[in-house]
Design an enzyme around this catalytic site. Sequence first.
Site, PDB file in Angstrom:
ATOM      1  N   LYS A 113       4.918   6.383   2.453  1.00 24.46           N
ATOM      2  CA  LYS A 113       4.272   4.968   2.275  1.00 24.46           C
ATOM      3  C   LYS A 113       3.896   4.854   0.972  1.00 24.46           C
ATOM      4  O   LYS A 113       3.842   3.687   0.206  1.00 24.46           O
ATOM      5  CB  LYS A 113       3.407   4.654   3.379  1.00 24.46           C
TER       6      LYS A 113
ATOM      7  N   THR B 121      -1.518   2.654   7.224  1.00 25.49           N
ATOM      8  CA  THR B 121      -1.656   3.199   6.027  1.00 25.49           C
ATOM      9  C   THR B 121      -2.697   3.989   5.532  1.00 25.49           C
ATOM     10  O   THR B 121      -3.643   3.464   5.301  1.00 25.49           O
ATOM     11  CB  THR B 121      -1.276   2.406   4.939  1.00 25.49           C
TER      12      THR B 121
ATOM     13  N   LYS C  19      -6.904  -0.539  -1.198  1.00 25.74           N
ATOM     14  CA  LYS C  19      -7.043   0.701  -0.541  1.00 25.74           C
ATOM     15  C   LYS C  19      -5.752   1.644  -0.811  1.00 25.74           C
ATOM     16  O   LYS C  19      -5.851   2.703  -1.058  1.00 25.74           O
ATOM     17  CB  LYS C  19      -7.349   0.390   0.842  1.00 25.74           C
TER      18      LYS C  19
END
Length: 291
Positions: free
Chosen positions: A175, A100, A243
């Site tokens: 995502k 990701t 993150k």
Amino acid sequence: MIKEKTIIGFIGTGVMGNSMARHILDAGFQLIVYTRSKEKAQDLLENGAKWAVSPEELAQQADVIISMVGYPKDVEEIYLGEKGILKDTGRTKYVIDMTTSTPSLAVKIYEKALDAGVKALDAPVSGGDIGARERKLTIMAGGSKDDFEDIRSILEIFGTNIIYQGEAGAGQHTKMCNQIAIASNMIGVAEAVVYAKKAGLDPERVLQSISAGAAGSWSLSNLAPRMIKGDFAPGFYIKHFIKDMGIALEEAEKMQMDVPGLKLAKSLYEELAEAGEESSGTQAILKHWSY
């Protein structure tokens, strides 16, 4: 087109990557691995995988390279660094980043790969350690549609819900949608577990009812049971979720979109990280109610 003798390189053998790399071996492909800590790949090496000392060396030996690492800076180093894959592509024809990462970096890698005669896809996943072990990952792909079709058989090694989303960066944007939906949901799941306990109910019995109804979600079915048992081992690290939420916030700001649920979830997880929980699983959000 992927053939039986295709050599696959894999970078990153962490919580999810190790299981994914093992599935490549089980599928009968020759596997070459690289990770910063060779010890993390020891079980794969003992089961037939070969070792590369750098991403650049991996590119000299593998037809297809898959990366599954922690942060965008790691992805950039792997592909564009001094000893990166695209420094000298050698044998490699396809690269698939399943980390990701940022949509902009996915586009940059796609363009640099194109210049080097390599086909690149961004294909982040959802499903955590369970999905990785059971080959049930959801895979969201961006890049050329033809390239996606060419490597679909490799993606099918890891998952069952594999969908082409659009041009380079589209997989990463998808995502972000996934992480935004999960962020607020995790707050609700934890609150439901705490509420059940405070109301004197049997939390497991409560789950039997609500997970099969309108409240049902992957997190409720798979992470709430871990919360109840006090199992906070990582299927997905809090530090990596923070993150991801940070990337989603940055992308939302670019689109001038307010995301209050995402902001709240990120702030709660940052509190947990500051309290020493950054390497716990995301289900450790339950601990917010015990501080």
